[in-house]
Scaffold this motif. Structure first.
Motif, mmCIF file in Angstrom:
data_model
loop_
_atom_site.group_PDB
_atom_site.id
_atom_site.type_symbol
_atom_site.label_atom_id
_atom_site.label_comp_id
_atom_site.label_asym_id
_atom_site.label_seq_id
_atom_site.Cartn_x
_atom_site.Cartn_y
_atom_site.Cartn_z
ATOM 1 N N PRO A 106 0.858 -1.188 0.000
ATOM 2 C CA PRO A 106 0.000 0.000 0.000
ATOM 3 C C PRO A 106 0.898 1.243 0.000
ATOM 4 O O PRO A 106 1.837 1.336 0.801
ATOM 5 N N CYS A 107 0.632 2.149 -0.912
ATOM 6 C CA CYS A 107 1.451 3.363 -1.030
ATOM 7 C C CYS A 107 0.651 4.580 -0.598
ATOM 8 O O CYS A 107 -0.576 4.616 -0.728
ATOM 9 N N LEU A 108 1.359 5.574 -0.099
ATOM 10 C CA LEU A 108 0.733 6.789 0.404
ATOM 11 C C LEU A 108 0.538 7.840 -0.675
ATOM 12 O O LEU A 108 -0.016 8.905 -0.392
ATOM 13 N N LEU A 109 0.997 7.555 -1.876
ATOM 14 C CA LEU A 109 0.817 8.427 -3.021
ATOM 15 C C LEU A 109 0.867 7.562 -4.271
ATOM 16 O O LEU A 109 1.361 6.433 -4.213
ATOM 17 N N PRO A 110 0.343 8.061 -5.384
ATOM 18 C CA PRO A 110 0.389 7.250 -6.612
ATOM 19 C C PRO A 110 1.831 6.966 -7.036
ATOM 20 O O PRO A 110 2.683 7.865 -7.027
ATOM 21 N N VAL A 111 2.079 5.711 -7.382
ATOM 22 C CA VAL A 111 3.401 5.272 -7.830
ATOM 23 C C VAL A 111 3.222 4.580 -9.174
ATOM 24 O O VAL A 111 2.394 3.683 -9.311
ATOM 25 N N GLN A 112 4.011 5.017 -10.151
ATOM 26 C CA GLN A 112 4.008 4.383 -11.471
ATOM 27 C C GLN A 112 5.360 3.721 -11.668
ATOM 28 O O GLN A 112 6.399 4.357 -11.491
ATOM 29 N N LEU A 113 5.354 2.450 -12.017
ATOM 30 C CA LEU A 113 6.588 1.713 -12.278
ATOM 31 C C LEU A 113 6.761 1.600 -13.784
ATOM 32 O O LEU A 113 5.881 1.065 -14.465
#
Length: 139
Positions: free
Chosen positions: A29-36
């Motif tokens: 779970p991330c606290l902000l949007p993450v794009q890989l």
């Protein structure tokens, strides 16, 4: 980092260790949007051309404002993005621990090929692999 709204993580898609780390991060779970984004992809080459010397050779994290972190700092930023490990990222960024975190990251990075052998998916046509691979998640 307080103004950071999103992160793009550029990883070496040809490295099994990097792919495994990508898969792990996708479960967090991330606290902000993450794009890989694969570092060798057209998107990475077009959007992040100025980071060319590092793309595919180092872990790179870029925020929505264009700030970039490379190598050990990018590793800490990946942890910072997660709900579970944000406190760990702050701990590793302390002046007394940052050099140790950097040494750890450099140690692993220089040996990615060796570590990749441990985490790479087994060859499905290999009968020897069937005997030694136990409880592998088929994701």
């Amino acid at each position: 980092m307080t103004g950071t709204q999103s992160l793009t993580i550029l990883y070496d898609e040809s490295c099994a260790l990097c792919r495994r780390c990508r898969d792990w991060l996708l479960t967090q779970p991330c606290l902000l949007p993450v794009q890989l984004v694969p570092a060798g992809s057209p998107l990475a080459r077009n959007r992040y051309a100025s980071l060319g010397p590092w793309l595919g050779k180092e872990l790179v994290v870029v925020d929505g404002e264009g700030n970039a972190w490379v190598g050990p700092a990018a590793f800490v930023m990946c942890l910072w993005a997660t709900a579970k490990y944000r406190a760990v990222s702050h701990f590793l960024a302390r002046p007394g621990l940052a050099p140790l975190a950097e040494k750890f990251f450099v140690f692993v990075s220089k040996r990615r090929d060796r570590f990749a052998r441990w985490v790479d998916e087994p060859d499905t046509d290999c009968s020897w692999c069937d005997g030694v691979m136990v409880d592998r998640d088929p994701r």
